[in-house]
Enzyme design. Structure first.
Site, short mmCIF file in Angstrom:
data_model
loop_
_atom_site.label_atom_id
_atom_site.label_comp_id
_atom_site.label_asym_id
_atom_site.label_seq_id
_atom_site.Cartn_x
_atom_site.Cartn_y
_atom_site.Cartn_z
N GLU A 242 -5.30 22.61 6.06
CA GLU A 242 -6.68 22.60 5.58
C GLU A 242 -7.56 21.57 6.28
O GLU A 242 -8.71 21.84 6.59
CB GLU A 242 -6.68 22.35 4.07
CG GLU A 242 -8.03 22.51 3.42
CD GLU A 242 -7.95 22.37 1.92
OE1 GLU A 242 -8.50 21.38 1.41
OE2 GLU A 242 -7.33 23.25 1.28
N GLU B 30 0.40 25.19 14.73
CA GLU B 30 -0.60 24.65 15.64
C GLU B 30 -0.89 25.53 16.84
O GLU B 30 -1.99 25.49 17.39
CB GLU B 30 -0.19 23.25 16.12
CG GLU B 30 -0.19 22.24 14.99
CD GLU B 30 0.05 20.81 15.46
OE1 GLU B 30 0.33 20.59 16.67
OE2 GLU B 30 -0.07 19.91 14.62
N GLU C 1 5.80 23.48 12.77
CA GLU C 1 4.65 22.86 13.42
C GLU C 1 4.23 23.61 14.67
O GLU C 1 3.03 23.77 14.93
CB GLU C 1 4.95 21.39 13.75
CG GLU C 1 4.97 20.49 12.56
CD GLU C 1 3.62 20.35 11.86
OE1 GLU C 1 2.57 20.53 12.50
OE2 GLU C 1 3.63 20.04 10.66
N PHE D 175 0.85 -1.20 0.00
CA PHE D 175 0.00 0.00 0.00
C PHE D 175 0.87 1.23 0.00
O PHE D 175 1.88 1.29 0.71
CB PHE D 175 -0.91 0.00 1.23
CG PHE D 175 -1.65 1.29 1.45
CD1 PHE D 175 -2.79 1.58 0.71
CD2 PHE D 175 -1.22 2.23 2.38
CE1 PHE D 175 -3.48 2.78 0.89
CE2 PHE D 175 -1.90 3.42 2.57
CZ PHE D 175 -3.03 3.69 1.82
N GLU E 35 9.00 4.80 11.86
CA GLU E 35 8.85 6.21 12.23
C GLU E 35 9.80 6.60 13.37
O GLU E 35 9.89 5.91 14.38
CB GLU E 35 7.42 6.50 12.67
CG GLU E 35 7.24 7.95 13.09
CD GLU E 35 5.87 8.26 13.69
OE1 GLU E 35 5.48 9.43 13.64
OE2 GLU E 35 5.22 7.34 14.20
N SER F 294 7.17 2.70 17.33
CA SER F 294 6.72 1.30 17.36
C SER F 294 7.68 0.46 16.53
O SER F 294 7.36 0.03 15.43
CB SER F 294 5.31 1.19 16.79
OG SER F 294 4.40 1.95 17.54
#
Length: 192
Positions: A146, A104, A100, A22, A127, A121
């Site tokens: 958005e 935010e 970021e 995927f 990651e 993990s």
């Protein structure tokens, strides 16, 4: 602890084949066939992710931490977390952390200090999250993406631990930041 006998660790798993499963906007999934240390083979499902940044941002003389509250679909609930976001391909984590934080919370950091990078993990995902600290902040404007819906607030350490007890904070990056902040509050210095 296993002894390293040569170039590779004795537990190293050599990749024999990679099968893409995927490809999404944020992650991809692949299945690797690997050779095990005993000579057998196995498959490993691996989530590929570009990495992320997170910021432990303290305000009001380090008495409060900036957090954002947003819905997290995988958990099917609203969560409170430190400001964070995904790295863009090739993006410098330090620059991403500043971006970021401002997007935010509306706050700009005059300096960001790298605290730690950690895997989220490692059993199935590659990651890496890069955690930064900021306490010299200037208020600006929030610039949400958005598809991003969240609110920002500044909470005390006591409020943060209450949010943990209430289940409103449960993610690893925010928990790691809380422990670092608690140590800083107790000792006046950061870990490491």
């Amino acid at each position: 602890m296993a002894e390293n006998t040569g170039g590779r660790h004795p537990f190293y798993e050599e990749t024999l084949e990679t099968k893409p499963i995927f490809q999404g906007r944020m992650i991809s999934l692949q299945v690797d066939t690997v050779r095990l240390p005993d000579g057998g083979t196995a498959t490993r499902e691996i989530v590929k992710h570009p990495g992320a940044v997170a910021v432990l941002a303290l305000v009001e003389g380090a008495s409060k931490m900036l957090v954002v509250e947003q819905f997290r679909k995988p958990l099917e609930k609203v969560q409170v977390e430190i400001p964070a976001g995904k790295l863009e391909p090739g993006e410098d984590p330090l620059e991403a952390a500043g971006r970021e934080l401002e997007e935010e919370t509306g706050f700009r950091a005059s300096r960001l200090k790298h605290m730690q990078s950690f895997s989220t993990s490692p059993g199935f995902a590659e990651e890496i999250v890069h955690l930064y600290f900021a306490d010299e902040l200037t208020k600006g404007e929030v610039h949400l993406d958005e598809e991003e819906f969240l609110t920002c607030e500044a909470i005390t350490l006591e409020q943060a631990w209450q949010y943990v007890r209430d289940g409103r904070i449960c993610d690893a990056k925010t928990l790691l930041a809380l422990y670092a902040w608690q140590l800083y509050a107790a000792t006046g210095s950061w870990p490491g």
